[in-house]
Design an enzyme around this catalytic site. Structure first.
Site, PDB file in Angstrom:
ATOM      1  N   GLU A  61      11.697  -6.152  -2.575  1.00  0.00           N
ATOM      2  CA  GLU A  61      12.263  -7.513  -2.520  1.00  0.00           C
ATOM      3  C   GLU A  61      13.308  -7.641  -1.411  1.00  0.00           C
ATOM      4  OE1 GLU A  61      10.525  -9.507  -3.964  1.00  0.00           O
ATOM      5  OE2 GLU A  61       9.928  -8.827  -5.936  1.00  0.00           O
ATOM      6  N   CYS A  78      -5.015 -17.518  -7.298  1.00  0.00           N
ATOM      7  CA  CYS A  78      -4.428 -18.823  -7.598  1.00  0.00           C
ATOM      8  C   CYS A  78      -4.387 -19.048  -9.110  1.00  0.00           C
ATOM      9  CB  CYS A  78      -5.213 -19.937  -6.928  1.00  0.00           C
ATOM     10  SG  CYS A  78      -4.470 -21.580  -7.138  1.00  0.00           S
ATOM     11  N   TYR A 105       2.970 -11.713  -7.569  1.00  0.00           N
ATOM     12  CA  TYR A 105       1.804 -11.210  -8.300  1.00  0.00           C
ATOM     13  C   TYR A 105       0.646 -10.783  -7.401  1.00  0.00           C
ATOM     14  CZ  TYR A 105       4.713 -13.499 -11.619  1.00  0.00           C
ATOM     15  OH  TYR A 105       5.815 -13.904 -12.320  1.00  0.00           O
ATOM     16  N   CYS A 128      -9.742 -22.244 -10.342  1.00  0.00           N
ATOM     17  CA  CYS A 128      -9.663 -22.100  -8.895  1.00  0.00           C
ATOM     18  C   CYS A 128     -10.094 -20.696  -8.479  1.00  0.00           C
ATOM     19  CB  CYS A 128      -8.250 -22.399  -8.385  1.00  0.00           C
ATOM     20  SG  CYS A 128      -8.127 -22.243  -6.579  1.00  0.00           S
ATOM     21  N   CYS A 167      -3.086 -20.959  -4.088  1.00  0.00           N
ATOM     22  CA  CYS A 167      -3.894 -20.973  -2.871  1.00  0.00           C
ATOM     23  C   CYS A 167      -3.391 -22.079  -1.949  1.00  0.00           C
ATOM     24  CB  CYS A 167      -5.366 -21.178  -3.214  1.00  0.00           C
ATOM     25  SG  CYS A 167      -5.750 -22.842  -3.826  1.00  0.00           S
ATOM     26  N   GLY A 200       0.711  -7.701  -5.919  1.00  0.00           N
ATOM     27  CA  GLY A 200       0.662  -6.240  -5.947  1.00  0.00           C
ATOM     28  C   GLY A 200       1.482  -5.551  -4.865  1.00  0.00           C
ATOM     29  N   LYS A 201       2.448  -6.229  -4.287  1.00  0.00           N
ATOM     30  CA  LYS A 201       3.254  -5.652  -3.207  1.00  0.00           C
ATOM     31  C   LYS A 201       4.030  -4.425  -3.678  1.00  0.00           C
ATOM     32  CE  LYS A 201       5.505  -9.464  -2.819  1.00  0.00           C
ATOM     33  NZ  LYS A 201       4.836 -10.153  -3.929  1.00  0.00           N
ATOM     34  N   GLY A 209       3.368 -10.962   0.776  1.00  0.00           N
ATOM     35  CA  GLY A 209       2.475 -11.935   0.161  1.00  0.00           C
ATOM     36  C   GLY A 209       3.218 -12.664  -0.935  1.00  0.00           C
ATOM     37  N   PRO A 210       2.497 -13.371  -1.791  1.00  0.00           N
ATOM     38  CA  PRO A 210       3.140 -14.157  -2.848  1.00  0.00           C
ATOM     39  C   PRO A 210       3.494 -13.298  -4.062  1.00  0.00           C
ATOM     40  CG  PRO A 210       0.790 -14.361  -3.060  1.00  0.00           C
ATOM     41  CD  PRO A 210       1.035 -13.516  -1.821  1.00  0.00           C
TER      42      PRO A 210
END
Length: 179
Positions: A83, A139, A12, A144, A173, A14-15, A9-10
């Site tokens: 990463e 987002c 921030y 948003c 988003c 929580g990966k 995911g992007p």
């Protein structure tokens, strides 16, 4: 049975938090784990993987996939990489460890660049995944609050990979991904 789990995911989303939580569970099961991080990622620590909230786990720093293969302890059951997109050749090394050696693999990684393009290492490994958890952020645009699946670079620069944190990147988003 070996597994290949991906948390993506992007920024921030929580990966890394999910990755470290999964590793903790394996430790409770008396599994031997080895965690790797890109040698160029020194955002919070050089020797530890650190979440944005400060949770830490000792890690091997590696420049490439071959270094993962050369560094992994012989008694290791679980191989984890934070990463992954930043480690050249990591997909090939991890696929080998999964398919040939029967290791369980855990990965946390961005899947898309700030330009919205898939990273090469992620494209190579995703077909082998036994589970993929997409971890959206929120987002960052005012008012948003939608789920963010993209990462926008706010620091400038044109390199595909530029290590940075909140000063360099924001989760966005679909509607705000490029503005």
């Amino acid at each position: 049975m070996p597994e290949l789990k991906i948390f993506t995911g992007p920024m921030y989303g929580g990966k890394t938090t999910r990755l470290l939580s999964a590793l903790e569970r394996y430790v409770y099961q008396n599994k031997k784990v080895a965690l790797f991080k890109p040698s160029g990622d020194e955002r919070y620590s050089t020797e530890m993987v650190v979440t944005h909230s400060g949770v830490e786990w000792e890690a091997y720093r590696v420049p490439d996939g071959e270094s993962i293969l050369n560094t992994i302890p012989a008694d290791c059951d679980i191989v984890a990489v934070d990463e992954m997109f930043m480690i050249e050749g990591s997909a090939e090394a991890l696929i080998y460890l999964y398919k040939t050696c029967g290791k369980t693999i855990l990965i946390s990684s961005l899947q898309l660049s700030y330009e919205g393009e898939a990273f090469k290492e992620m494209q190579a490994i995703m077909p082998f995944a036994t589970s993929i958890e997409v971890c959206p952020a929120v987002c960052s645009k005012p008012y948003c609050n939608e789920d963010a699946y993209f990462t926008a670079r706010i620091s400038g620069g044109t390199d595909l990979i530029e290590v940075g944190g909140i000063e360099s990147y924001e989760p966005r988003c679909h509607n705000h991904r490029f503005n």
